[in-house]
Design a protein around this motif. Sequence first.
Motif, PDB file in Angstrom:
ATOM      1  N   VAL A   1     -18.776  53.446   4.768  1.00 28.40           N
ATOM      2  CA  VAL A   1     -19.757  53.722   6.103  1.00 28.40           C
ATOM      3  C   VAL A   1     -18.889  54.728   6.207  1.00 28.40           C
ATOM      4  CG1 VAL A   1     -20.769  52.697   8.393  1.00 28.40           C
ATOM      5  CG2 VAL A   1     -19.878  50.932   6.770  1.00 28.40           C
ATOM      6  N   ASP A   2     -19.716  55.822   6.598  1.00 27.06           N
ATOM      7  CA  ASP A   2     -18.905  57.084   7.788  1.00 27.06           C
ATOM      8  C   ASP A   2     -18.768  57.001   8.997  1.00 27.06           C
ATOM      9  OD1 ASP A   2     -20.962  58.271   8.014  1.00 27.06           O
ATOM     10  OD2 ASP A   2     -21.481  59.645   6.267  1.00 27.06           O
TER      11      ASP A   2
ATOM     12  N   ARG B   1     -29.233  49.454  11.469  1.00 25.79           N
ATOM     13  CA  ARG B   1     -28.485  50.291  12.143  1.00 25.79           C
ATOM     14  C   ARG B   1     -29.408  49.714  13.294  1.00 25.79           C
ATOM     15  NH1 ARG B   1     -26.875  55.376  10.813  1.00 25.79           N
ATOM     16  NH2 ARG B   1     -28.367  55.728  12.373  1.00 25.79           N
TER      17      ARG B   1
ATOM     18  N   THR C   1     -32.762  52.031  12.501  1.00 22.74           N
ATOM     19  CA  THR C   1     -32.202  52.569  11.262  1.00 22.74           C
ATOM     20  C   THR C   1     -32.203  51.800   9.669  1.00 22.74           C
ATOM     21  OG1 THR C   1     -31.601  54.588  11.900  1.00 22.74           O
ATOM     22  CG2 THR C   1     -31.921  54.541   9.710  1.00 22.74           C
TER      23      THR C   1
ATOM     24  N   GLU D   1     -23.854  56.423   8.161  1.00 20.07           N
ATOM     25  CA  GLU D   1     -24.463  56.312   7.192  1.00 20.07           C
ATOM     26  C   GLU D   1     -23.097  55.531   6.175  1.00 20.07           C
ATOM     27  OE1 GLU D   1     -27.818  56.916   6.679  1.00 20.07           O
ATOM     28  OE2 GLU D   1     -27.480  58.380   8.765  1.00 20.07           O
TER      29      GLU D   1
ATOM     30  N   HIS E   1     -31.699  50.864   6.040  1.00 20.26           N
ATOM     31  CA  HIS E   1     -30.746  51.376   5.099  1.00 20.26           C
ATOM     32  C   HIS E   1     -30.346  50.723   3.850  1.00 20.26           C
ATOM     33  CE1 HIS E   1     -28.376  53.878   8.140  1.00 20.26           C
ATOM     34  NE2 HIS E   1     -28.694  53.834   9.068  1.00 20.26           N
TER      35      HIS E   1
ATOM     36  N   TRP F   1     -25.645  46.069  13.515  1.00 19.36           N
ATOM     37  CA  TRP F   1     -26.052  46.082  11.990  1.00 19.36           C
ATOM     38  C   TRP F   1     -26.568  44.932  12.184  1.00 19.36           C
ATOM     39  CZ3 TRP F   1     -25.801  50.193   8.873  1.00 19.36           C
ATOM     40  CH2 TRP F   1     -24.439  51.305   9.094  1.00 19.36           C
TER      41      TRP F   1
ATOM     42  N   SER G   1     -22.610  53.986   1.734  1.00 23.31           N
ATOM     43  CA  SER G   1     -22.273  54.116   0.418  1.00 23.31           C
ATOM     44  C   SER G   1     -21.887  53.588  -0.262  1.00 23.31           C
ATOM     45  CB  SER G   1     -21.724  55.853   0.257  1.00 23.31           C
ATOM     46  OG  SER G   1     -20.965  55.930   1.100  1.00 23.31           O
TER      47      SER G   1
END
Length: 295
Positions: A181-182, A134, A145, A186, A147, A117, A188
């Motif tokens: 963080v899942d 990420r 990616t 991802e 985020h 990250w 949220s």
Amino acid sequence: MTTLKHHDPLCVYDVRATLAEGPTWSVEEKALYFVDIVEEKVHRFVPSTGERSVWTAPDRIGFLLPVEGGTFLAGLRDGLHRFDPKSGQFESDTVVEPEHPGNRLNDGCVDSKGRIWFGTMDNGETHPTGSIYRVLRGKDGLEVTHHDEGYTVSNGPTVSPCGKVLYVCDSPEQRIYAFDVDDAGELSNERVFATLTEGYPDGIVTDSEGTVWSGVWGGGKVLRFRPDGTQLEPIAMPVSNVTKVTFGGDDLKTVYVTTARKGLSEEVLAREEQAGSIFAFTTDVAGLPQRRFAL
């Protein structure tokens, strides 16, 4: 090396860097790596022997993270570069944000799943053009990616020991944010984790209990927050600009602290001669081992 004391900082490397940042502990080498962003340098310091090495980067370098095989992935002004300390060579890998030529990469970490990250920032520190990214290993190279966005100076980031919480600073806003963080990486549930009233949160890391440690730019201290946001007793530092900490030593209970001379007046530097140097002290709770990115 002189015996270190509990939460009592001692200068262990009087390097007086302009902007020391991104400390990383190598367990195999028993060495501390860090960068000087402004001077475009990578430093290596072995506390047990005092051995020192310096390499020149091709541009401003915000972070240096280990990958498998003894090399590093570095965040430079324009993107991600591979760095091999054996040859001293940097090799450009992935350009990031070509649409924002005034931005640069600033700080990064590797999480428990081997993902990187990192954040970007406005090099002039005035516009909210920075973002959070990420990095994964893709089939054809690095997979970067986007985020989150809206950061003037992104700092941190760091991840909780369980890997389920990402912490990120926006330094000028004096805030540390948290995200869930899942398993897929991802983000949220963005929320404010902590707000500073004095100084600016800089680099952040977590220890083995999940406590968040933050260097404080312009605050002359290291702050610590429990996972629920409760602030612990600050650790006073002998210099104003404290940038980041990392955990080293055989038991990961030695805290190494990077600092900076950047932005300090001649009057302040006369009082803080060792500003920009590396300090260290011991602590009760071990840090987390430095994770590697799986290239």
